[in-house]
Design a protein around this motif. Sequence first.
Motif, PDB file in Angstrom:
ATOM      1  N   SER A 248       0.820  -1.219   0.000  1.00 48.47           N
ATOM      2  CA  SER A 248       0.000   0.000   0.000  1.00 48.47           C
ATOM      3  C   SER A 248       0.850   1.264   0.000  1.00 48.47           C
ATOM      4  O   SER A 248       0.438   2.301  -0.529  1.00 48.47           O
ATOM      5  N   ASP A 251       1.423   2.631  -3.348  1.00 47.27           N
ATOM      6  CA  ASP A 251       0.233   3.038  -4.090  1.00 47.27           C
ATOM      7  C   ASP A 251      -0.080   4.519  -3.890  1.00 47.27           C
ATOM      8  O   ASP A 251      -0.862   5.103  -4.646  1.00 47.27           O
ATOM      9  N   ASN A 252       0.502   5.113  -2.857  1.00 42.92           N
ATOM     10  CA  ASN A 252       0.252   6.530  -2.567  1.00 42.92           C
ATOM     11  C   ASN A 252       1.573   7.283  -2.610  1.00 42.92           C
ATOM     12  O   ASN A 252       2.338   7.267  -1.653  1.00 42.92           O
ATOM     13  N   ASN A 255       2.915  10.703  -0.096  1.00 44.09           N
ATOM     14  CA  ASN A 255       3.410  10.695   1.281  1.00 44.09           C
ATOM     15  C   ASN A 255       4.933  10.735   1.347  1.00 44.09           C
ATOM     16  O   ASN A 255       5.628  10.399   0.383  1.00 44.09           O
TER      17      ASN A 255
END
Length: 303
Positions: A248, A251-252, A255
Motif C-alpha cells: 500500500s 500506491d500513494n 506521502n
Amino acid sequence: MMKPLASATVALLLALLSPSQSSEYEYLNWKVDTFPGSRTYDRPPQCVSIPDDLRLCHGVGYDSMLLPNLLEHETMAEVKQQAGSWVPLLHKSCHPGTQIFLCSLFAPVCLERPVYPCRWLCEMVRDGCAPIMESFGFPWPRMLACEQFPQDEVCISAPNATEASQPNGYSPVCPPCDNEMKTDVILEHMCASEFAIKTKIKEVKRENGDRKVILQKRRRALKTGGLKKKELKKLTLFLKNGADCPCSQLDNLGNTYLIMGRRMDKQYLITGIHKWDKSSKEFKKTIKKLESHKCPAYEKVFK
C-alpha cells in the motif's frame, strides 16, 4: 527408532537425559560427533540463564541454555549479537516453528548431551521463511543447512509445525511493506538494514519480477551504512520479487516515507518502508529513539 520430539516434551527430555539438577553441567572435551567438522571446546559447556535481552528466545518454553551453543558461539555477547538479526523474521510469521528451530541452536536446552532440531523442522522453516529472507536480500545461510540435522534420532520439533502458517488463498503483503508501527519493531528492522532515508517517491515501475522505486530528489539519510553522498543522490531502490504482491505504501506517492534498505550485488533493496507520520505518537517516539539507539553488528550472520 526414536520419533521426533515436540517442544512440549522439553521437560521430559530434561528428566530423562539429565542425571542431576545442578545448574552447571560438567563435560570433558565436549564434541558433537554426529556432525563432521564440529569443534572441540577447551572449557566445558555451562548451563546459564537466558538473558532478558536475548529477544529471539523470549517465551520459547524454557529458561536456561547451554553455552557454548550449537552454532559454536562461545560467549553470551556473541550469541546476542548473532541472534538479534533474526528477531525481525519472527515478526513475519513465516512458519510457526521458526522460534523453536532457531532457539534450539542459538539457546539450546540444558541436557546431558546436545539435542539438535529435526531435519524436517529445518526444511519446513526454511521453505516458509527463505522466500521472505530473499525479499530482503538474505539467502538461507550455510550454517543452517538442513542436511546436517538428524532425521532418525532424538531431535527437537515444535507443536503445529506441520501446519501451514497462512490459510489457503492467503495473499501476503510484500514482506518489506508488512511492518508494524511499533517502536521496537521499527528499530529492529533499522538495525538489520544497512541504510535508512527520509524521502518521497516519484515513480514505481515493474522490472523483471521486482518493483523499481524511483525517488524524488530531496532525500535525507538517517543511517548511511557506508552509502556515499554521490550514491545517495543517484539512489534507486528495488522491492525484490515484489512485482505482484500488495504494498500500500507504493500506491500513494504523495506521502513522505522512512525507507530502510541494503545493497545486494548491484541493487539497493528495500527492507522496510513506513509512512513518515508526524501525527503518530509511536512513530515520533521511534524517531526520537533513533538518535541514541545502538545496534549490534550483524555483518557475519548471513555469509
